[in-house]
Design a protein around this motif. Structure first.
Motif, PDB file in Angstrom:
ATOM      1  N   ARG A   1       0.893  -1.222   0.035  1.00 53.28           N
ATOM      2  CA  ARG A   1       0.081   0.023  -0.037  1.00 53.28           C
ATOM      3  C   ARG A   1       0.848   1.140   0.031  1.00 53.28           C
ATOM      4  N   PHE A   2       1.961   1.233   0.663  1.00 53.42           N
ATOM      5  CA  PHE A   2       2.849   2.232   0.827  1.00 53.42           C
ATOM      6  C   PHE A   2       3.524   2.612  -0.737  1.00 53.42           C
ATOM      7  N   ALA A   3       3.760   1.429  -1.387  1.00 62.08           N
ATOM      8  CA  ALA A   3       4.305   1.538  -2.702  1.00 62.08           C
ATOM      9  C   ALA A   3       3.151   2.018  -3.569  1.00 62.08           C
ATOM     10  N   ASP A   4       2.023   1.722  -3.493  1.00 64.68           N
ATOM     11  CA  ASP A   4       0.676   2.150  -4.400  1.00 64.68           C
ATOM     12  C   ASP A   4       0.865   3.611  -4.181  1.00 64.68           C
ATOM     13  N   ALA A   5       0.991   4.043  -2.900  1.00 63.38           N
ATOM     14  CA  ALA A   5       0.609   5.575  -2.372  1.00 63.38           C
ATOM     15  C   ALA A   5       1.888   6.255  -3.313  1.00 63.38           C
ATOM     16  N   VAL A   6       3.030   5.905  -3.324  1.00 59.30           N
ATOM     17  CA  VAL A   6       4.062   6.354  -3.971  1.00 59.30           C
ATOM     18  C   VAL A   6       3.801   6.653  -5.212  1.00 59.30           C
ATOM     19  N   ASP A   7       3.302   5.379  -6.088  1.00 56.00           N
ATOM     20  CA  ASP A   7       2.733   5.394  -7.317  1.00 56.00           C
ATOM     21  C   ASP A   7       1.920   6.579  -7.635  1.00 56.00           C
ATOM     22  N   ALA A   8       0.824   6.895  -6.901  1.00 57.10           N
ATOM     23  CA  ALA A   8      -0.157   7.527  -7.236  1.00 57.10           C
ATOM     24  C   ALA A   8       0.423   9.090  -7.050  1.00 57.10           C
ATOM     25  N   ASP A   9       1.738   9.265  -6.261  1.00 58.34           N
ATOM     26  CA  ASP A   9       2.086  10.657  -6.184  1.00 58.34           C
ATOM     27  C   ASP A   9       3.566  10.945  -6.735  1.00 58.34           C
ATOM     28  N   VAL A  10       3.895   9.896  -7.824  1.00 59.16           N
ATOM     29  CA  VAL A  10       5.013   9.918  -8.450  1.00 59.16           C
ATOM     30  C   VAL A  10       5.288  11.374  -9.290  1.00 59.16           C
TER      31      VAL A  10
ATOM     32  N   ARG B   1      11.344  11.583 -12.084  1.00 56.47           N
ATOM     33  CA  ARG B   1      10.095  10.535 -12.357  1.00 56.47           C
ATOM     34  C   ARG B   1      10.739   9.206 -12.080  1.00 56.47           C
ATOM     35  N   TRP B   2      12.071   9.150 -12.687  1.00 55.98           N
ATOM     36  CA  TRP B   2      12.573   7.685 -12.535  1.00 55.98           C
ATOM     37  C   TRP B   2      12.788   7.245 -11.104  1.00 55.98           C
ATOM     38  N   GLU B   3      13.254   8.380 -10.238  1.00 54.40           N
ATOM     39  CA  GLU B   3      13.764   8.185  -8.960  1.00 54.40           C
ATOM     40  C   GLU B   3      12.557   8.005  -8.207  1.00 54.40           C
ATOM     41  N   ALA B   4      11.476   8.702  -8.226  1.00 55.55           N
ATOM     42  CA  ALA B   4      10.215   8.269  -7.532  1.00 55.55           C
ATOM     43  C   ALA B   4       9.730   7.060  -7.875  1.00 55.55           C
TER      44      ALA B   4
ATOM     45  N   ASN C   1      11.303   4.510  -8.548  1.00 56.18           N
ATOM     46  CA  ASN C   1      12.417   3.525  -8.072  1.00 56.18           C
ATOM     47  C   ASN C   1      11.965   3.435  -6.567  1.00 56.18           C
ATOM     48  N   VAL C   2      11.542   4.433  -6.005  1.00 47.65           N
ATOM     49  CA  VAL C   2      11.024   4.156  -4.600  1.00 47.65           C
ATOM     50  C   VAL C   2       9.607   3.383  -4.567  1.00 47.65           C
ATOM     51  N   ARG C   3       8.963   3.280  -5.563  1.00 43.78           N
ATOM     52  CA  ARG C   3       7.621   2.346  -5.559  1.00 43.78           C
ATOM     53  C   ARG C   3       8.184   0.900  -5.773  1.00 43.78           C
TER      54      ARG C   3
ATOM     55  N   ALA D   1      15.092   5.145   0.150  1.00 47.63           N
ATOM     56  CA  ALA D   1      14.275   3.880  -0.130  1.00 47.63           C
ATOM     57  C   ALA D   1      15.179   2.402   0.025  1.00 47.63           C
ATOM     58  N   TRP D   2      16.284   2.715  -0.497  1.00 51.97           N
ATOM     59  CA  TRP D   2      17.285   1.351  -0.436  1.00 51.97           C
ATOM     60  C   TRP D   2      17.567   1.131   0.845  1.00 51.97           C
ATOM     61  N   GLY D   3      17.573   2.063   1.814  1.00 48.99           N
ATOM     62  CA  GLY D   3      17.583   1.694   3.303  1.00 48.99           C
ATOM     63  C   GLY D   3      16.382   1.478   3.897  1.00 48.99           C
ATOM     64  N   PHE D   4      15.229   2.207   3.603  1.00 49.42           N
ATOM     65  CA  PHE D   4      14.153   2.028   4.526  1.00 49.42           C
ATOM     66  C   PHE D   4      13.150   0.763   4.020  1.00 49.42           C
ATOM     67  N   GLY D   5      13.264   0.629   2.654  1.00 50.79           N
ATOM     68  CA  GLY D   5      12.320  -0.402   2.075  1.00 50.79           C
ATOM     69  C   GLY D   5      12.652  -1.889   2.678  1.00 50.79           C
ATOM     70  N   PRO D   6      13.887  -2.406   2.663  1.00 52.07           N
ATOM     71  CA  PRO D   6      14.496  -3.711   3.239  1.00 52.07           C
ATOM     72  C   PRO D   6      14.379  -3.730   4.627  1.00 52.07           C
ATOM     73  N   ALA D   7      14.694  -2.548   5.205  1.00 55.17           N
ATOM     74  CA  ALA D   7      14.693  -2.383   6.638  1.00 55.17           C
ATOM     75  C   ALA D   7      13.365  -2.766   7.340  1.00 55.17           C
ATOM     76  N   LEU D   8      12.496  -1.984   6.872  1.00 50.87           N
ATOM     77  CA  LEU D   8      10.919  -2.032   7.349  1.00 50.87           C
ATOM     78  C   LEU D   8      10.383  -3.540   6.947  1.00 50.87           C
ATOM     79  N   ALA D   9      10.956  -3.909   5.925  1.00 52.96           N
ATOM     80  CA  ALA D   9      10.142  -5.309   5.454  1.00 52.96           C
ATOM     81  C   ALA D   9      10.942  -6.299   6.396  1.00 52.96           C
TER      82      ALA D   9
END
Ligand code: TAP
Length: 452
Positions: free
Chosen positions: A54-63, A82-85, A87-89, A138-146
């Motif tokens: 859902r976080f990824a989808d929220a980022v996608d809607a906000d790219v 745009r690529w960078e945003a 990439n977070v998604r 995101a490279w830090g917080f994505g896998p850390a949260l997961a």
């Protein structure tokens, strides 16, 4: 509360003012993260995965919104932003696959059962530089949260806006409060507290080798886990048997992307002597053709540098004795502009060959044969990235194996994919981000033996 002005590097206009987090507030945030970690690690894997999706989808809607913020705050071209945003998604979607696949092992033993678990660390502190504020965060917080950790994140003082927005999106997506907190502030205050506060169990730092070294030393006092992504001085090696037209046409984008403010910038182009002059002939129109200007325009390929101080630092690499082969264009008027610049160094000890410029300056130098190319490529304390241009697959593999760098590409300048590992050899860093093993860097392996 102290504040800092956020300046648009393309216009030199103030975009907004942000409040800087002080030491006491940093401590309070770390302690909130510590309490939140107790519940977060207990969230069922499937539910943690759903929240990250859902976080990824929220980022996608906000790219588009995130990209526009980055253009205004960092001067990134709209295409890159745009690529960078995006990439977070993508990193978040990939991370959403982690909670249900964080598999331990069952190891055969006598007299019982032996199993391993990957336990979360607790609170992870992520310190982000100004050059790629969104992806590096995101490279830090994505896998850390997961992996079941909570995260406190410090954006660079110059570029806090997209990180602040990402924290809002996390809450809107339903992540529990204090699981992901963004603390704009100074490195010497907020960043240092991540290093010294005992409740922060790991620091992920991206930035200069100088600061990274201090952070590693500080973390050592508490045997704190650390991942470091530091500088680079990557080589783009062009052999005589390569598709020279393609190698020359793409070389500017391997170094001038993000105005050269890229740890993977191929800032040394090594060209086999027999094709050296021809390569320079082909490179010149390619460099002059780089579209430098308003980063909000779709056709722009290179924006400004991040600040006036950084432009001075970059300009200082071009000394009166420096042999400048040719330069590209730069706009007139306000903005921290610097033209794409190609230099021909006289000596292997020239600063432009040994230090990270972090700007649109590239050195081109000849080599004799394969062994010479490898020797020159490795003649640096950095080892992050690099490219090899050849049509000989055996040579491509031999040179790839011999170059001391974490991310190499053959007949390409790509370094980053969210599903492949990224990180440096030597003083370019410690540990790896992204890829299938990213989450393991945010866990402790626990072994449990049960007597039967
Ligand atoms: P750094 O000074 O290394 O800063 C990177 C991050 O660390 C920023 O968030 C910074 O905060 C923070 N920081 C600074 N001092 C700290 C400390 N003592 N303890 C904890 N955190 C601290 O990099 P920079 O100023 O962005 O750029 C300087 C040079 O670093 C560049 O010119 C380039 O050579 C290199 N660099 C490399 C990369 C990569 S990806 N390899 C990225 C950026 C920069 P503040 O924002 O408050 O300073």
């Amino acid at each position: 509360m102290t504040t800092a002005q956020v300046v648009n590097p393309a216009t030199e206009q103030v975009v907004t003012t942000v409040e800087l987090t002080g030491e006491a507030e940093t401590d309070a945030a770390i302690e909130r993260a510590q309490r939140a970690a107790i519940a977060w690690r207990e969230v069922a894997p499937g539910d943690r995965a759903r929240l990250l999706r859902r976080f990824a989808d929220a980022v996608d809607a906000d790219v588009e919104h995130l990209a526009q913020l980055e253009v205004a705050n960092s001067g990134h071209t709209i295409g890159n932003a745009r690529w960078e945003a995006g990439n977070v998604r993508d990193v978040l979607h990939y991370a959403a696959g982690i909670p249900e696949r964080l598999l331990g092992q069952q190891i055969p033993v006598a007299g019982g059962v032996d199993i391993t678990f990957h336990e979360p660390l607790g609170v992870v502190g992520v310190i982000v530089p100004w050059n790629f504020p969104m992806p590096i965060a995101a490279w830090g917080f994505g896998p850390a949260l997961a992996a079941g950790n909570t995260v406190v994140l410090k954006p660079a003082e110059l570029t806090p806006l997209t990180a602040v927005r990402l924290a809002e999106l996390a809450l809107e997506a339903g992540l529990p409060e204090h699981v992901f907190q963004v603390l704009p502030g100074k490195g010497s205050v907020v960043g240092q507290r991540f290093v010294t506060h005992p409740a922060v169990r790991k620091v992920v730092f991206t930035g200069s080798t100088e600061v990274g070294t201090e952070i590693m030393a500080g973390c050592a006092r508490q045997v704190k886990r650390v991942t470091l992504e530091l500088g680079g001085k990557s080589a783009n090696i062009v052999f005589a048997d390569a598709d020279l037209e393609r190698a020359a046409a793409t070389a500017p984008y391997g170094v001038f992307d993000n105005a050269g403010q890229d740890c993977c910038a191929r800032s040394r182009i090594l060209v086999q002597r027999s094709v050296f002059d021809r390569f320079l002939e082909l490179l010149e129109p390619a460099v002059r053709g780089v579209q430098v200007g308003d980063p909000a325009q779709e056709s722009t390929e290179m924006g400004p540098l991040i600040s006036a101080a950084h432009r001075e630092r970059v300009a200082a690499f071009i000394e009166p004795s420096t042999k400048v082969a040719f330069t590209g264009k730069r706009p007139d008027g306000p903005g921290f502009w610097y033209p794409p610049t190609v230099v021909l160094p006289d000596s292997p000890t020239d600063r432009v060959l040994t230090e990270e410029v972090f700007g649109p300056v590239v050195a081109v130098l000849p080599f004799e044969d394969e062994a010479d190319a490898i020797r020159i490529a490795n003649d640096t304390e950095y080892g992050l990235s690099g490219s090899i241009w050849t049509n000989d697959v055996g040579r491509a593999l031999r040179v790839s194996r011999a170059v001391e760098a974490g991310n190499l590409s053959v007949n390409s300048h790509s370094s980053v994919r969210y599903w492949t590992p990224f990180g440096g050899f030597k003083q370019s860093g410690l540990g790896r981000e992204l890829g299938p093993d990213a989450a393991l860097a945010f866990t402790e392996t626990k072994n449990v033996f049960i007597a039967t």
